[in-house]
Scaffold this active site. Sequence first.
Site, mmCIF file in Angstrom:
data_model
loop_
_atom_site.group_PDB
_atom_site.id
_atom_site.type_symbol
_atom_site.label_atom_id
_atom_site.label_comp_id
_atom_site.label_asym_id
_atom_site.label_seq_id
_atom_site.Cartn_x
_atom_site.Cartn_y
_atom_site.Cartn_z
ATOM 1 N N SER A 146 40.025 -82.238 -43.505
ATOM 2 C CA SER A 146 39.942 -83.485 -43.311
ATOM 3 C C SER A 146 38.759 -84.104 -44.104
ATOM 4 C CB SER A 146 39.158 -84.143 -41.772
ATOM 5 O OG SER A 146 38.524 -85.252 -41.665
ATOM 6 N N TYR A 159 33.668 -79.598 -35.343
ATOM 7 C CA TYR A 159 35.037 -80.816 -35.975
ATOM 8 C C TYR A 159 34.835 -80.141 -36.927
ATOM 9 C CZ TYR A 159 38.961 -83.228 -37.701
ATOM 10 O OH TYR A 159 39.999 -83.665 -38.085
#
Length: 266
Positions: A146, A159
């Site tokens: 990501s 995350y």
Amino acid sequence: MSLPRMQPRDGVAWVTGASSGIGEAVALELAARGWTVAITARRLEQLEEIARRAAGLPGRIVAHAGDVTDTASMRAVVETIESVHGPIALAFLNAGVAPPTSGRILDIEALETALAVNTLGAARGLVAVLERMTSRGRGQIAVNASVVGYGGLPLAAAYGASKAAAIHLCETLKFDCDRLGIRLQLVNPGFIDTPMTRRNDFPMPFLLGIEEAGRRVVDGFEKGGFEITFPRRLSWTVKLVNLLPYPAYFWAIGRFTARYAQRRRN
């Protein structure tokens, strides 16, 4: 050494975390381009429904239950796929979670969950499929990370850390994979309209639809560069911000996030 860009005639594709989101979209896009796609997740019923949706496409989708947090499960899935459907030519290690946090500065349970799935889950898949591809001297693997992994962001400790670790893992392994004749790729999407991102309570700039994201990922497999990232307006902006010295970086990110926080309050 020229690294391969695998095609349907070379074997099957394997997609983890394929029961929803980017994994589902990529699996359907691969099947639309003629691949036999083995999809993996813990929820077999959802996988079988996705396989049924692929009926009529040039390729097909087959479902195999598996848990990326279990090393033995990943090895068993790979062995089953190859014994039933043929060699895995292309692997997309996509399984990921964004665990909710408790509101504490650092939620250790959320961090452990994110690392177990997003980082170690990818590593377990890599180990399982690299053994097979190494013996054949060719293959193509992509890991989904990501743009959040490019640098520290507020409220993203768990995350973001897991995705940053996945990015570092791929950067490190690329040298060995190149030597072995295996193309390793890194997928760094921005905000995609998935069940995971729909839980977010903050604005998501340049949000992309899931089908468009699936197309861009598979286009990236075919083009063959190391990083597949989109939308570039977001990813390149984040890359540039991360080139700033730390004082400027923290100031810029702080101003940006504070502005959106103020908008939410209003």
